[in-house]
Write an enzyme that holds these catalytic residues in place. Sequence first.
Site, PDB file in Angstrom:
ATOM      1  N   ASP A   1       0.890  -1.118  -0.124  1.00 40.36           N
ATOM      2  CA  ASP A   1      -0.090  -0.057  -0.025  1.00 40.36           C
ATOM      3  C   ASP A   1       1.228   1.404  -0.020  1.00 40.36           C
ATOM      4  O   ASP A   1       1.404   1.486  -1.072  1.00 40.36           O
ATOM      5  CB  ASP A   1      -0.987  -0.354   1.149  1.00 40.36           C
TER       6      ASP A   1
ATOM      7  N   LYS B   1      -1.001  -1.561  -4.618  1.00 42.74           N
ATOM      8  CA  LYS B   1      -1.796  -0.593  -4.558  1.00 42.74           C
ATOM      9  C   LYS B   1      -1.030   0.654  -4.855  1.00 42.74           C
ATOM     10  O   LYS B   1      -0.914   1.414  -3.890  1.00 42.74           O
ATOM     11  CB  LYS B   1      -2.623  -0.462  -3.106  1.00 42.74           C
TER      12      LYS B   1
ATOM     13  N   PHE C   1     -10.598   0.056  -0.495  1.00 49.88           N
ATOM     14  CA  PHE C   1     -10.422  -1.109   0.417  1.00 49.88           C
ATOM     15  C   PHE C   1     -10.800  -2.492   0.021  1.00 49.88           C
ATOM     16  O   PHE C   1     -11.766  -2.711  -0.433  1.00 49.88           O
ATOM     17  CB  PHE C   1     -11.357  -0.728   1.769  1.00 49.88           C
TER      18      PHE C   1
ATOM     19  N   ASP D   1      -8.583  -8.756   5.529  1.00 51.41           N
ATOM     20  CA  ASP D   1      -9.586  -8.919   6.262  1.00 51.41           C
ATOM     21  C   ASP D   1     -10.425  -7.612   6.300  1.00 51.41           C
ATOM     22  O   ASP D   1      -9.899  -6.718   6.012  1.00 51.41           O
ATOM     23  CB  ASP D   1      -8.770  -9.242   7.627  1.00 51.41           C
TER      24      ASP D   1
ATOM     25  N   ARG E   1     -11.005 -13.287   5.611  1.00 51.07           N
ATOM     26  CA  ARG E   1      -9.773 -13.540   4.924  1.00 51.07           C
ATOM     27  C   ARG E   1      -9.557 -15.093   4.097  1.00 51.07           C
ATOM     28  O   ARG E   1      -8.971 -15.115   3.390  1.00 51.07           O
ATOM     29  CB  ARG E   1      -8.764 -14.146   6.073  1.00 51.07           C
TER      30      ARG E   1
END
Length: 215
Positions: A117, A145, A166, A173, A179
Amino acid sequence: MTAPADQPDPAAGLPLEPRPAVRLLIDRETLQERVGELGAEVRADYEGVEPILVSVLRGGVVFLADLVRAAAMPCRADFMAISRFDASEDTGVVRIEKDLDLDLSGAHVLVVEDIVDTGLTLTYLLRVLAARGPASLRVCALLDKRARRIVDVPLSYVGFEVPDVFLVGYGLDLDERERGRSELLAVDDLDAVRADPALLDQAARADAPRRPAAG
Ligand code: IMP
Ligand code: MG
C-alpha cells in the site's frame, strides 16, 4: 461511462443507479491463474538455491499457501508478525511481535506479501531483514496499490495492480474476518458492509452463471 463534457449527459435528470457498496474485483479463477504464473516464475528464478519464503502474518498466509504449491520447488517458509509501532504516525516503524525462526544469513530470501500500500511497512521490514545478511532479498507481492505509495519499494514480482479502494478476501481482512474468501472484493462503502455482511456474499457470486428463476 460519463458523457464528454461538451455534450449533454444523456443520463442527466434520470435517477442515478446506486453505486454498489461492494463489488467483485478479481474472481477465484483469475487469482489462481496469476498465482500459478508467479509460482512458475519463482521456481525458474530460484532453481537450485532453495529460497526462504517469508510471510508476514496474517494477511499474507493465504497467498503464500497457494504460491508454494504453485511453485512446487524446494524451499523453506517462515513467518513473522508485526504491528505498527505507533499507529498515529505513518513512519512505517513496526514492532516485531513474532520473529522468524530461521537464520537468514547467506540465504536467498523472498518476502511474500499480500498487498503493498504505502510501502512504509515493507520498507522498514526489508531494512530489518537486510541487516541479517541474506545472500539476496526480494519481494513478491500479489497486489500493488500503487496509487497509495509513499516510499518507492522495489517489487520483483507483482500479481495485480489494484485501485485505491479497500479490499477484502484472499487473506485480506475486514475487521479480522473474511480472510478465507477465494476471490477479492472491493468495498466502496464500509459502513454498509459492516451493517450487512451478506453484501459480500452477493458480490462474490456476481460472476456466477445466472440461472432462470425456478417455477
Ligand atoms: P503499507 O504498505 O505499509 O501501507 O501496509 C500494507 C499493509 O496494509 C498490508 O500488508 C495489509 O495488511 C494492509 N492493507 C493495505 N491495504 C489493504 C486493504 O485494502 N485491505 C486490507 N488490508 C490492507
Ligand atoms: Mg501484509
